[in-house]
Design a protein around this motif. Sequence first.
Motif, short mmCIF file in Angstrom:
data_model
loop_
_atom_site.label_atom_id
_atom_site.label_comp_id
_atom_site.label_asym_id
_atom_site.label_seq_id
_atom_site.Cartn_x
_atom_site.Cartn_y
_atom_site.Cartn_z
N ASN A 93 0.82 -1.21 0.00
CA ASN A 93 0.00 0.00 0.00
C ASN A 93 0.85 1.26 0.00
N GLU A 94 2.01 1.20 0.64
CA GLU A 94 2.87 2.37 0.74
C GLU A 94 3.67 2.62 -0.54
N ALA A 95 4.10 1.55 -1.20
CA ALA A 95 5.13 1.72 -2.23
C ALA A 95 4.70 1.38 -3.65
N ILE A 96 3.54 0.71 -3.83
CA ILE A 96 3.18 0.19 -5.15
C ILE A 96 1.80 0.67 -5.56
N GLY A 97 1.68 1.08 -6.82
CA GLY A 97 0.38 1.37 -7.42
C GLY A 97 0.11 0.36 -8.52
N PHE A 98 -1.15 -0.04 -8.67
CA PHE A 98 -1.53 -1.07 -9.65
C PHE A 98 -2.55 -0.52 -10.64
N VAL A 99 -2.36 -0.87 -11.92
CA VAL A 99 -3.37 -0.64 -12.94
C VAL A 99 -3.52 -1.95 -13.70
N PHE A 100 -4.76 -2.46 -13.78
CA PHE A 100 -5.01 -3.76 -14.40
C PHE A 100 -5.77 -3.58 -15.71
N GLN A 101 -5.83 -4.66 -16.47
CA GLN A 101 -6.62 -4.64 -17.71
C GLN A 101 -8.08 -4.36 -17.39
N PHE A 102 -8.58 -4.96 -16.33
CA PHE A 102 -9.93 -4.69 -15.85
C PHE A 102 -9.78 -3.77 -14.65
N HIS A 103 -10.37 -2.60 -14.72
CA HIS A 103 -10.05 -1.50 -13.82
C HIS A 103 -10.38 -1.76 -12.36
N HIS A 104 -11.34 -2.66 -12.06
CA HIS A 104 -11.70 -3.02 -10.69
C HIS A 104 -12.14 -1.81 -9.86
N LEU A 105 -12.88 -0.90 -10.49
CA LEU A 105 -13.48 0.19 -9.73
C LEU A 105 -14.71 -0.33 -8.99
N ILE A 106 -15.14 0.41 -7.99
CA ILE A 106 -16.37 0.08 -7.28
C ILE A 106 -17.50 0.82 -7.98
N PRO A 107 -18.38 0.11 -8.72
CA PRO A 107 -19.33 0.76 -9.62
C PRO A 107 -20.23 1.80 -8.95
N ALA A 108 -20.69 1.52 -7.73
CA ALA A 108 -21.65 2.40 -7.08
C ALA A 108 -20.98 3.59 -6.39
N PHE A 109 -19.65 3.58 -6.30
CA PHE A 109 -18.94 4.69 -5.67
C PHE A 109 -18.69 5.79 -6.70
N SER A 110 -18.54 7.01 -6.19
CA SER A 110 -18.20 8.12 -7.08
C SER A 110 -16.78 7.98 -7.58
#
Length: 240
Positions: free
Chosen positions: A89-106
């Motif tokens: 959580n401190e050192a790495i950011g991830f971007v995936f082919q499937f974005h994995h957003l939370i649909p109902a969140f802004s």
Amino acid sequence: MSESEEVLRLAGVGKVYNPGTPQESAVLHGIDLRLARGELAALIGPSGSGKTTLLNLVGLLDSPSAGELYLQGRPTRELDDTARTRLRNEAIGFVFQFHHLIPAFSVLDNVLMPLMIRHGKPGAEDIERTRDLLVAVGLEGFAAKKAIELSGGQQQRVAIARALVTHPALLLADEPTGNLDTRTAENVFELFRRFNAQFGCAVLVVTHDQRLAAGCPRTVELVDGRIVGGAGDVSGSASR
């Protein structure tokens, strides 16, 4: 490269699944890899070459069977789950082919999520940082919209902002343009180049798109679990 510049180092890393059983499968063999602050590298190779396994190890989602993985100079193989999660959580950011957003969140809350995981309710500085990133990815007018209301390209830009909100030392992207049309893919990849220069984070992108790989200053090629081509401090070692 100096130790202060080194973000990632793999030393003789191997990965074996189901060791000691009839299903034993060796996927990675003696991987040596270094990535410095500010580097942008593409990881390429045929399907089944071990790219996803390698990315899972680098992202601290799995542990190597042999060798050691250093993140910002810190050995990680023996870390327990709590320490591994904290460092990720401190050192790495991830971007995936499937974005994995939370649909109902802004959109705003989706980007804020890593900061909320880190320290609970976001403060004014967190929200300002998030809004600045939404401006940077061209979505300043979408902060209040639900993620499900966005197009695929817009959702991927939200995912990039979310990956960068913690100002990670290392950004990992797994086929981030795989579900996008050519123009949108080029726009998304341009964001990686821009943020790599702006924030100085090391970026490792797994891609099958040769044009996008060619846009990276460095390309690392993986075949049958071994690095067979690359620039800089990259090599493959150890035979079966």
